[in-house]
Design an enzyme around this catalytic site. Structure first.
Site, mmCIF file in Angstrom:
data_model
loop_
_atom_site.group_PDB
_atom_site.id
_atom_site.type_symbol
_atom_site.label_atom_id
_atom_site.label_comp_id
_atom_site.label_asym_id
_atom_site.label_seq_id
_atom_site.Cartn_x
_atom_site.Cartn_y
_atom_site.Cartn_z
ATOM 1 N N CYS A 73 0.746 -1.093 0.222
ATOM 2 C CA CYS A 73 0.192 -0.023 0.124
ATOM 3 C C CYS A 73 1.148 1.503 -0.258
ATOM 4 O O CYS A 73 1.782 1.463 0.598
ATOM 5 C CB CYS A 73 -0.770 -0.089 1.461
ATOM 6 S SG CYS A 73 -1.986 1.388 1.779
ATOM 7 N N CYS A 187 -0.983 3.293 -6.331
ATOM 8 C CA CYS A 187 -1.385 3.014 -5.392
ATOM 9 C C CYS A 187 -2.195 1.494 -5.491
ATOM 10 O O CYS A 187 -2.164 1.119 -7.390
ATOM 11 C CB CYS A 187 -3.659 3.663 -5.064
ATOM 12 S SG CYS A 187 -4.734 2.612 -4.342
HETATM 13 N N1 DGL Z 1 -4.013 0.520 -1.781
HETATM 14 C C1 DGL Z 1 -3.707 1.631 -0.999
HETATM 15 C C2 DGL Z 1 -2.793 2.079 -1.254
HETATM 16 O O1 DGL Z 1 -1.510 2.047 -2.242
HETATM 17 C C3 DGL Z 1 -4.672 2.925 -0.280
HETATM 18 C C4 DGL Z 1 -6.274 2.714 -0.907
HETATM 19 C C5 DGL Z 1 -6.777 3.347 0.328
HETATM 20 O O2 DGL Z 1 -7.657 2.925 0.783
HETATM 21 O O3 DGL Z 1 -6.776 3.929 0.245
HETATM 22 O O4 DGL Z 1 -2.436 3.273 -1.423
#
Ligand code: DGL
Length: 266
Positions: A73, A187
């Protein structure tokens, strides 16, 4: 020998990294943590999110004693990697915006970073641009709804294409006859929308998904053999999926994982 790896994200986005780990690193058993109680991370106030993740992962690390932790993430990685490395003597692999990769590949000198609103506000992201892309024209785009659209798609629900188009529109810039040629998917949810983004993009660009490079790094920190024949694949690469809300896995969790593994993300 099987090595246990904790993989952490706010939802299913981290599967874009997991599928590369499973493809590239044998002998890995993954405990996947979906912090759905806190989804979406992109809307949190930074300090509150930092404390939340550091505490939560501290508990999981104590319970599972992993050989490595992957913060799959960008939002979390840019916030907590440094804190976690100070607190725990195990390797952490983060997912940070692939700005260096984009700077090396752009032909027009214009690229965009598409991420959550938290990630595009972080000094971490500004520092990556200053260090690796000082000559490029970088457009930072914080998208509030894309992670939820990716969750919809992975869960088999239709994606709101008008909203998708509106969220990515600011990525497309034109200056002095040159156009954006790369959009960094900063993301881990976004690779699951890459083919749909290409459909609504005003002109063709490369949507850069760094998951393959992250998986390679996981192999490096685990000291995994390059020779795949030497290591037995784990019987169940994803050993467990934990939802921090305490909910049971959705009935079609196998369908979600299968969809994530089958989807084109490039
Ligand atoms: N998958 C996440 C990232 O790479 C976060 C998405 C979220 O919860 O807003 O930033």
């Amino acid at each position: 020998m099987t090595r246990r790896v904790l993989v952490f994200d706010s939802g299913f986005g981290g599967f874009s990294v997991v599928r590369e780990i499973v493809a590239q690193v044998l002998g890995v058993e993954i405990v996947y943590i979906a912090d759905d109680a806190a989804f979406p991370f992109g809307d949190w106030e930074e300090e509150a999110l930092r404390t939340h993740i550091v505490d939560l992962l501290g508990d999981f690390i104590a319970r599972h004693r992993p050989d490595a932790v992957v913060i799959a993430c960008n939002t979390a990685s840019t916030l907590v990697l440094a804190d976690l490395r100070v607190r725990h003597a195990i390797p952490f692999v983060g997912t940070v915006p692939a700005i260096k990769m984009a700077a090396e590949r752009t032909k027009t000198g214009l690229f965009s970073v598409l991420a959550t609103p938290v990630t595009v506000r972080r000094d971490y992201t500004f520092d990556l641009i200053a260090e690796f892309a000082p000559a490029a024209k970088v457009t930072l785009v914080g998208a509030s709804h894309l992670a939820a659209l990716a969750e919809d798609r992975l869960s088999g629900r239709p994606v709101d294409m008008a909203r998708l188009k509106a969220e990515i529109a600011p990525c497309f810039a034109e200056r002095e006859g040159a156009r954006t040629d790369i959009v960094v998917l900063a993301c881990t949810h976004y690779p699951f929308l890459a083919d749909l983004m290409a459909e609504v993009a005003p002109w063709p660009v490369t949507f850069l998904n760094p998951a393959g490079a992250i998986a390679r790094q996981v192999g490096v920190v685990l000291g995994a053999s390059e020779d795949k024949g030497a290591v037995e694949p784990a019987a169940r690469p994803i050993a467990e999926i934990v939802f921090t809300s305490g909910r049971q896995a959705p009935a079609d969790i196998t369908g979600i994982v299968d969809r994530a593994f089958a989807m084109s993300t490039r």
